[in-house]
Design a protein around this motif. Structure first.
Motif, mmCIF file in Angstrom:
data_model
loop_
_atom_site.group_PDB
_atom_site.id
_atom_site.type_symbol
_atom_site.label_atom_id
_atom_site.label_comp_id
_atom_site.label_asym_id
_atom_site.label_seq_id
_atom_site.Cartn_x
_atom_site.Cartn_y
_atom_site.Cartn_z
ATOM 1 N N ASP A 1 0.944 -1.179 -0.091
ATOM 2 C CA ASP A 1 0.156 -0.053 -0.072
ATOM 3 C C ASP A 1 0.915 1.170 -0.061
ATOM 4 O OD1 ASP A 1 -2.030 2.217 0.370
ATOM 5 O OD2 ASP A 1 -3.238 0.886 1.702
ATOM 6 N N ALA A 2 1.039 1.747 -1.137
ATOM 7 C CA ALA A 2 2.074 2.759 -1.391
ATOM 8 C C ALA A 2 1.368 4.165 -0.920
ATOM 9 C CB ALA A 2 2.615 2.951 -2.882
ATOM 10 N N ASP A 3 0.313 4.352 -0.967
ATOM 11 C CA ASP A 3 -0.301 5.564 -0.471
ATOM 12 C C ASP A 3 -0.304 5.554 1.130
ATOM 13 O OD1 ASP A 3 -0.901 6.447 -2.965
ATOM 14 O OD2 ASP A 3 -2.810 5.356 -2.934
ATOM 15 N N ALA A 4 -0.693 4.300 1.709
ATOM 16 C CA ALA A 4 -0.570 4.543 3.057
ATOM 17 C C ALA A 4 0.969 4.589 3.583
ATOM 18 C CB ALA A 4 -1.317 3.185 3.754
ATOM 19 N N GLN B 1 3.260 6.389 2.262
ATOM 20 C CA GLN B 1 3.730 7.478 2.298
ATOM 21 C C GLN B 1 2.986 8.538 3.072
ATOM 22 O OE1 GLN B 1 3.559 9.204 -2.113
ATOM 23 N NE2 GLN B 1 2.426 11.075 -1.155
ATOM 24 N N ASP B 2 1.764 8.126 3.590
ATOM 25 C CA ASP B 2 0.998 8.981 4.560
ATOM 26 C C ASP B 2 2.073 8.767 5.984
ATOM 27 O OD1 ASP B 2 -1.062 10.405 5.820
ATOM 28 O OD2 ASP B 2 -1.391 8.616 6.899
ATOM 29 N N PHE B 3 2.188 7.614 6.316
ATOM 30 C CA PHE B 3 2.752 6.976 7.656
ATOM 31 C C PHE B 3 4.234 7.617 7.477
ATOM 32 C CE2 PHE B 3 5.334 3.904 9.882
ATOM 33 C CZ PHE B 3 4.475 3.834 11.053
ATOM 34 N N TYR B 4 5.070 7.314 6.608
ATOM 35 C CA TYR B 4 6.709 7.727 6.877
ATOM 36 C C TYR B 4 6.935 9.188 6.644
ATOM 37 C CZ TYR B 4 7.838 2.844 6.976
ATOM 38 O OH TYR B 4 7.930 1.663 7.547
ATOM 39 N N GLY B 5 5.873 9.742 5.907
ATOM 40 C CA GLY B 5 5.899 11.217 5.480
ATOM 41 C C GLY B 5 5.771 12.073 6.680
ATOM 42 N N GLU B 6 4.605 11.567 7.493
ATOM 43 C CA GLU B 6 4.525 12.241 8.818
ATOM 44 C C GLU B 6 5.553 12.026 9.914
ATOM 45 O OE1 GLU B 6 2.047 14.674 11.344
ATOM 46 O OE2 GLU B 6 1.772 14.478 9.209
ATOM 47 N N ASP C 1 4.780 0.995 -15.854
ATOM 48 C CA ASP C 1 4.703 -0.317 -15.477
ATOM 49 C C ASP C 1 4.571 -0.417 -13.963
ATOM 50 O OD1 ASP C 1 7.213 0.421 -15.224
ATOM 51 O OD2 ASP C 1 8.140 -1.604 -15.725
ATOM 52 N N THR C 2 4.841 0.460 -13.197
ATOM 53 C CA THR C 2 4.881 0.372 -11.693
ATOM 54 C C THR C 2 4.749 1.780 -10.996
ATOM 55 O OG1 THR C 2 6.028 -0.451 -9.786
ATOM 56 C CG2 THR C 2 7.413 0.463 -11.323
ATOM 57 N N ASP C 3 4.299 1.889 -9.971
ATOM 58 C CA ASP C 3 3.878 3.499 -9.430
ATOM 59 C C ASP C 3 5.233 3.288 -8.336
ATOM 60 O OD1 ASP C 3 2.882 5.405 -8.016
ATOM 61 O OD2 ASP C 3 1.481 4.372 -6.590
ATOM 62 N N TYR C 4 6.230 3.665 -8.943
ATOM 63 C CA TYR C 4 7.407 3.891 -8.006
ATOM 64 C C TYR C 4 7.557 5.355 -7.520
ATOM 65 C CZ TYR C 4 12.119 2.848 -6.193
ATOM 66 O OH TYR C 4 13.379 2.575 -5.546
ATOM 67 N N ARG C 5 7.960 5.538 -6.424
ATOM 68 C CA ARG C 5 7.880 6.801 -5.798
ATOM 69 C C ARG C 5 9.421 7.168 -5.042
ATOM 70 N NH1 ARG C 5 1.664 7.137 -3.174
ATOM 71 N NH2 ARG C 5 1.014 5.854 -4.738
ATOM 72 N N THR C 6 9.840 8.209 -5.286
ATOM 73 C CA THR C 6 11.139 8.446 -4.503
ATOM 74 C C THR C 6 10.680 9.348 -3.470
ATOM 75 O OG1 THR C 6 11.525 10.442 -5.989
ATOM 76 C CG2 THR C 6 12.453 8.392 -6.744
ATOM 77 N N PHE C 7 11.562 9.354 -2.262
ATOM 78 C CA PHE C 7 11.472 10.164 -1.118
ATOM 79 C C PHE C 7 12.765 11.054 -0.843
ATOM 80 C CE2 PHE C 7 12.000 5.872 0.585
ATOM 81 C CZ PHE C 7 13.289 5.937 1.339
ATOM 82 N N MET D 1 8.346 0.658 -3.432
ATOM 83 C CA MET D 1 8.233 -0.049 -4.637
ATOM 84 C C MET D 1 6.978 -1.029 -4.148
ATOM 85 S SD MET D 1 8.797 -1.856 -7.279
ATOM 86 C CE MET D 1 10.367 -1.531 -8.030
ATOM 87 N N PRO D 2 5.910 -0.630 -4.923
ATOM 88 C CA PRO D 2 4.600 -1.375 -4.496
ATOM 89 C C PRO D 2 4.917 -3.174 -4.980
ATOM 90 C CG PRO D 2 4.184 0.651 -6.088
ATOM 91 C CD PRO D 2 5.654 0.241 -6.109
#
Length: 267
Positions: free
Chosen positions: A17-20, A22-27, A40-46, A57-58
């Motif tokens: 769960d990339a959205d969850a 992001q919310d958890f670690y971002g805070e 092909d993938t919802d890869y996000r950098t932080f 990586m989802p």
């Protein structure tokens, strides 16, 4: 100074769960996120401030079907991915995914040490306009909030691990701390002229299912971090304990089941 063979250069969270996440670690860590827009993938950098630290990586259905679970993984820089992968396998480790290339990013392989602790090896491609670019994902020489501050290996065979990582990456032991019945906590440093500390190796605790790496990310206020973890649905596995130097370290589990660790001051 550019990163060298044996440096930690990137940290990656595999999660369902990339959205969850992001919310958890971002805070907790104040990270900002950027979706790379891959087809092909919802890869996000932080990032911490202007410095990129890692990515999310989802997990795909195929990955979970093959046993993958939410976890944190570290990337270690190597001079040659193919040579390093072959050496790791020859010395009793295993290749979880053969070397592959990501255009404009670098060449990498997913591997495990002889005790099955997993990590990536990578030779990154530096930006064209900055050929001497250096990763600060691991803050080796000064405290940096939001960056990794410590790399810790818990393993079924610390002596074998020291030999393996020393051979592969040139790491050297630099002292230890007696933990009584739990064994010794042995410090690691890079084995070149820089000589900075990178982390430690210790015996795997009975409650840990497998040998594994833990990465301690720095927060500015450890008690506030604990409050946020609990408010966001995470679990505290080890309450903050004081460590040499006056900081406090803790271990937790995020809502998706990935174990993580933090270090920081108490205000």
């Amino acid at each position: 100074m550019p990163n060298k063979h044996g440096d930690f250069i990137w940290y990656e969270l595999m999660t369902d769960d990339a959205d969850a996440a992001q919310d958890f670690y971002g805070e907790i860590l104040g990270w900002t996120f950027r979706n790379l827009g891959q087809e092909d993938t919802d890869y996000r950098t932080f990032s911490a401030g202007s410095e990129t630290v890692g990515g999310i990586m989802p997990l795909t259905d195929e990955m979970t079907a093959n046993g993958a679970r939410p976890c944190w993984l570290g990337y270690i820089a190597v001079d040659s991915v193919d040579e390093a992968a072959a050496s790791i396998e020859a010395e009793g480790g295993s290749i979880q995914r053969e070397p592959w290339d990501i255009p404009g990013v670098g060449r990498m392989a997913f591997v495990a040490d002889p005790q099955s602790a997993m990590f990536y090896i990578m030779r990154p491609v530096p930006p064209a306009d900055n050929p001497d670019a250096t990763s600060t994902a691991f803050s080796a020489t000064e405290p940096m909030v939001g960056h990794c501050a410590w790399n810790e290996l818990a393993t079924t065979d610390p002596a074998a691990a020291k030999s393996f990582y020393g051979e592969q990456f040139g790491w050297e032991q630099d002292g230890d701390m007696d933990m009584g019945e739990l064994g010794k906590y042995e410090f690691w440093k890079v084995g070149d002229a820089r000589g900075h500390m990178l982390g430690a190796v210790m015996p795997k605790m009975p409650e840990m299912p497998v040998s594994m790496w833990s990465y301690y990310f720095r927060v500015s206020d450890i008690d506030k971090a604990v409050e946020t973890i609990e408010a966001k649905g995470g679990t505290i596995l080890q309450e903050p304990i004081e460590i040499p130097g006056g900081n406090f370290a803790m271990n937790g589990m995020d809502p998706q089941g990935a174990a993580f660790a933090l270090v920081g001051a108490r205000k």
